[in-house]
Design an enzyme around this catalytic site. Structure first.
Site, short mmCIF file in Angstrom:
data_model
loop_
_atom_site.label_atom_id
_atom_site.label_comp_id
_atom_site.label_asym_id
_atom_site.label_seq_id
_atom_site.Cartn_x
_atom_site.Cartn_y
_atom_site.Cartn_z
N ASP A 179 31.43 41.03 40.44
CA ASP A 179 30.98 39.65 40.19
C ASP A 179 31.23 38.92 41.51
OD1 ASP A 179 30.38 37.17 39.15
OD2 ASP A 179 32.34 36.93 38.19
N GLU A 237 26.17 41.53 40.32
CA GLU A 237 25.45 40.46 39.62
C GLU A 237 24.35 39.92 40.52
OE1 GLU A 237 27.60 37.65 37.00
OE2 GLU A 237 26.58 36.12 38.18
N ASP A 285 39.42 36.95 35.97
CA ASP A 285 38.26 36.94 36.88
C ASP A 285 37.53 38.28 36.91
OD1 ASP A 285 38.45 34.26 37.87
OD2 ASP A 285 40.24 34.88 38.96
#
Lengths: 177, 177
Positions: free
Chosen positions: B7, B68, B141
């Site tokens: 991410d 992502e 996270d």
């Protein structure tokens, strides 16, 4: 003082290297463009940009790398590729302890033409004059990168002083070995 | 089949590594986050992200890296940093001949929760269940990165087959030496 300017992109990544300094006429050292096929895998396109830019950094040993700072464009897809290419260029510089400076397109246009809204033709004309070239830069994709390098030479005397000192310090360390 | 999900981000870059395959329950191998200081030089932040992600790639040897794919966000400044971080991660994978796959946030949410508009809490709940963890993933996270890895395992059976064959071919070449 040598600046490597980069107009980042995946389809075309413009490169322009300029020497200059206080009281010195700027001189074009090299200009080029890295192209990658639009239908290729993005990671492989980034690898190609990285490898060619790294080879130029190692060959020309710039004191600073100046990269166009892009805030937004109409085509979001293009912006992402541009930012990814800028990222791998900045990474390549950081690995070589070469400082990276960022300038916006309007800062660059204002620096070389006095007009932040100058069009491509005006920028090309000014670059040809300022670098005392006999014809507009070739490849034409390198024009904005050369403008970036010139912009950096003129806008950042303090940053340049620091970069020069860093280079001297590196030189001293290398001699001391 | 091992997938390293990323991410991407400069302030927080989430990492999640998951093993899985046809007829196999997915298993979390590792989860983490790379943080860099918001006030640091961008090139140095990218270098830190690259070095930490490369160390994880070399330690865990994933078959695929899933990143992502960000199209747009409200904060353009954040988007540029995100794209730059994604660029250096994709470059690190390309240097290691690890294929890179890109999935959008809504693809990821749909894959793990059946709902492309799922909120963070729903995604965390589903990840905890799907990976049979005793508590939501830590660091928090890493949640989206784990979801990316799971999404890739389920969405891309053909890509995974190819990645596996590439890995086997690399293994054969290594043995043949």
């Amino acid at each position: 003082m040598r600046v490597l300017g980069v107009d980042p992109g995946l389809t075309r990544c413009g490169i322009g290297i300029v020497d200059g300094g206080a009281g010195q006429a700027p001189r074009m050292v090299a200009a080029g463009v890295v192209r990658t096929p639009a239908d290729a895998d993005i990671a492989l396109r980034l690898l190609q940009v990285a490898e060619e830019v790294e080879a130029l950094m190692d060959r020309y040993r710039p004191d600073t790398v100046a990269v166009e700072r892009v805030f937004s464009q109409h085509n979001v897809r293009t912006v992402m590729g541009t930012a990814q290419a800028a990222g791998v260029v900045a990474l390549a510089a950081a690995r070589r302890t070469i400082p990276v400076a960022w300038h916006t397109p309007s800062e660059v246009k204002a620096a070389v033409s006095g007009n932040g809204d100058a069009d491509k033709a005006q920028v090309a004309t000014m670059i040809t004059r300022l670098l005392r070239l006999s014809a507009p830069p070739k490849p034409v994709d390198a024009t904005d990168a050369l403008a970036l390098a010139l912009c950096h030479l003129w806008r950042s005397p303090l940053q340049n002083k620091l970069a020069e000192q860093t280079r001297l310090a590196r030189g001293i360390r290398m001699v001391a070995r």
